[in-house]
Design an enzyme around this catalytic site. Structure first.
Site, short mmCIF file in Angstrom:
data_model
loop_
_atom_site.label_atom_id
_atom_site.label_comp_id
_atom_site.label_asym_id
_atom_site.label_seq_id
_atom_site.Cartn_x
_atom_site.Cartn_y
_atom_site.Cartn_z
N CYS A 228 3.11 -3.28 3.96
CA CYS A 228 2.32 -2.16 4.38
C CYS A 228 2.95 -1.21 5.56
CB CYS A 228 0.84 -2.36 4.68
SG CYS A 228 0.51 -3.63 6.08
N HIS B 223 10.20 -24.32 8.64
CA HIS B 223 9.28 -25.09 9.41
C HIS B 223 7.93 -24.93 9.11
CE1 HIS B 223 11.62 -25.93 13.46
NE2 HIS B 223 12.48 -26.32 12.27
N THR C 107 2.69 -1.57 8.82
CA THR C 107 3.00 -2.55 9.85
C THR C 107 3.30 -3.73 9.52
OG1 THR C 107 0.89 -2.79 10.54
CG2 THR C 107 2.00 -1.13 11.61
N HIS D 284 7.25 -31.37 9.73
CA HIS D 284 6.82 -30.06 9.38
C HIS D 284 5.95 -30.29 8.20
CE1 HIS D 284 9.68 -28.62 12.15
NE2 HIS D 284 10.71 -28.93 11.48
N ASP E 131 0.73 -1.24 -0.06
CA ASP E 131 -0.17 -0.18 0.04
C ASP E 131 1.06 1.49 -0.01
OD1 ASP E 131 0.83 0.35 2.61
OD2 ASP E 131 -1.09 0.26 3.65
C1 RB5 Z 1 -1.96 2.74 6.33
O1 RB5 Z 1 -2.03 3.89 7.01
C2 RB5 Z 1 -1.70 1.71 7.41
O2 RB5 Z 1 -2.75 1.33 8.09
C3 RB5 Z 1 -1.57 0.42 6.72
O3 RB5 Z 1 -0.39 0.57 5.91
C4 RB5 Z 1 -0.99 -1.01 7.52
O4 RB5 Z 1 0.00 -0.67 8.31
C5 RB5 Z 1 -2.02 -1.73 7.93
O5 RB5 Z 1 -1.94 -2.64 8.65
#
Ligand code: RB5
Length: 140
Positions: free
Chosen positions: A65, A98, A67, A133, A8
């Protein structure tokens, strides 16, 4: 291997860095976007990358993304996808050995590009160990 990659707006700079690393390793990149920093919805990109892995067009996928959490939540809803959210080298290696992870998720706001590149190098270079596994991943 052919690697589907998607992100994203939070992951676009890292996606472009990692695409170059993947190519340098001798793999093919299937870049499914996004392609600008305009705000987009990460589930759409997770779905496309997972579909490319499920239908056999790509061997593995990488999703980025902010996080990595949203991407991993979406990816693991698809039957046949084993997505691993990894922010250090040990879990990147073990997710392959694994768990036979076929999708790697990364948070561009969590790790810097240097560590992310090493995670991708490790993840792409590590084989599934099979044996006990395989029995375990066949249980879900
Ligand atoms: C976008 O702002 C953020 O929410 C997205 O990149 C991500 O971290 C969501 O899990």
């Amino acid at each position: 291997m052919k690697i589907a990659i998607g992100c994203d707006h939070g992951g676009i700079a890292l996606k472009d860095d990692l695409a170059a690393v993947i190519k340098e390793m001798g793999h093919e990149v299937d870049d499914q976007g996004c392609y600008s920093t305009e705000s987009v919805n990460y589930p759409e990109f997770a779905k496309v990358v997972c579909s490319q892995v499920i239908n056999g067009n790509c061997d593995r996928g990488i999703l980025i993304c902010g996080t990595g959490i949203g991407m991993s939540m979406v990816a693991n809803r698809f039957e046949g996808i084993r997505a691993a959210l990894c922010h250090e080298l040990f879990t990147a290696k073990m997710s392959r050995e694994h768990n036979d992870a076929n999708v790697l998720c990364l948070g561009a706001r969590v790790v810097g590009p240097g560590l992310a590149e090493e995670i991708v190098r490790t993840w792409l270079a590590t084989d599934f160990a099979g044996g006990r596994h395989l029995q375990r991943i066949n249980m879900f």
